[in-house]
Design a protein around this motif. Structure first.
Motif, PDB file in Angstrom:
ATOM      1  N   ALA A  63       0.834  -1.208   0.000  1.00  0.00           N
ATOM      2  CA  ALA A  63       0.000   0.000   0.000  1.00  0.00           C
ATOM      3  C   ALA A  63       0.864   1.251   0.000  1.00  0.00           C
ATOM      4  O   ALA A  63       1.955   1.271   0.547  1.00  0.00           O
ATOM      5  CB  ALA A  63      -0.910   0.002   1.223  1.00  0.00           C
ATOM      6  N   ALA A  64       0.368   2.294  -0.635  1.00  0.00           N
ATOM      7  CA  ALA A  64       1.033   3.598  -0.635  1.00  0.00           C
ATOM      8  C   ALA A  64       0.195   4.556   0.191  1.00  0.00           C
ATOM      9  O   ALA A  64      -0.967   4.297   0.473  1.00  0.00           O
ATOM     10  CB  ALA A  64       1.168   4.100  -2.066  1.00  0.00           C
ATOM     11  N   GLY A  65       0.792   5.644   0.569  1.00  0.00           N
ATOM     12  CA  GLY A  65       0.041   6.654   1.309  1.00  0.00           C
ATOM     13  C   GLY A  65       0.852   7.257   2.422  1.00  0.00           C
ATOM     14  O   GLY A  65       2.023   7.577   2.255  1.00  0.00           O
ATOM     15  N   VAL A  66       0.241   7.368   3.573  1.00  0.00           N
ATOM     16  CA  VAL A  66       0.866   8.013   4.731  1.00  0.00           C
ATOM     17  C   VAL A  66       0.523   7.199   5.966  1.00  0.00           C
ATOM     18  O   VAL A  66      -0.534   6.584   6.026  1.00  0.00           O
ATOM     19  CB  VAL A  66       0.333   9.450   4.818  1.00  0.00           C
ATOM     20  CG1 VAL A  66      -0.481   9.723   6.002  1.00  0.00           C
ATOM     21  CG2 VAL A  66       1.409  10.466   4.709  1.00  0.00           C
ATOM     22  N   LYS A  67       1.433   7.168   6.918  1.00  0.00           N
ATOM     23  CA  LYS A  67       1.126   6.487   8.173  1.00  0.00           C
ATOM     24  C   LYS A  67       1.745   7.272   9.322  1.00  0.00           C
ATOM     25  O   LYS A  67       2.703   8.019   9.145  1.00  0.00           O
ATOM     26  CB  LYS A  67       1.608   5.039   8.175  1.00  0.00           C
ATOM     27  CG  LYS A  67       3.095   4.867   8.308  1.00  0.00           C
ATOM     28  CD  LYS A  67       3.453   3.397   8.462  1.00  0.00           C
ATOM     29  CE  LYS A  67       4.948   3.243   8.716  1.00  0.00           C
ATOM     30  NZ  LYS A  67       5.317   1.864   8.974  1.00  0.00           N
TER      31      LYS A  67
END
Length: 138
Positions: A63-67
């Motif tokens: 998954a890509a994105g922000v955490k």
């Protein structure tokens, strides 16, 4: 990148900004608290983000994105006020308040709220585009 990954990326950003908003709310709720019996006052907390780029082999789910990687405490000392009559005053007559800066927290809240809204708008736009694509096929 598929259109469905947009929902995953924006969803991760919404989740991260939601945690940021909760942290800001906690900081604001404790802005005027004084040191407890242990002598330690509330410390402002900040959320630390990490971006997850597309195609990162180190990720388990791809998954890509922000955490959110961590929530840190501000090391700035608390505000000390001379109030010898206060029940929480130390031996020198000072009361230690939290180190929360209410103005900075309000700025962070506005920033997090706008980021949250922008990511919801990205998801709504992607949904609209997918629906229009389906209508073209009919």
């Amino acid at each position: 990148m598929s259109m469905f990954q947009i929902f995953s990326i924006s969803g991760s950003a919404v989740s991260a900004q939601s945690q940021r908003l909760n942290t800001v709310a906690s900081n604001l709720a404790n802005a005027d608290t004084v040191a407890g019996p242990d002598g330690k006052a509330y410390k402002a907390r900040q959320v630390v983000f990490q971006t997850l780029p597309l195609g990162n082999a180190a990720q388990d789910d791809g998954a890509a994105g922000v955490k959110v990687t961590q929530v840190t405490e501000d090391a700035t000392p608390g505000r000390r006020v001379h109030a010898p009559a206060h029940p929480q005053a130390d031996a020198e007559g000072y009361v230690t308040y939290s180190n929360v800066n209410a103005v900075q927290e309000m700025v962070d809240m506005i920033s997090a709220s706008r980021s949250y809204q922008n990511n919801v708008e990205v998801m709504n736009t992607a949904k609209t585009l997918l629906l229009k694509t389906l209508q073209m096929g009919l």
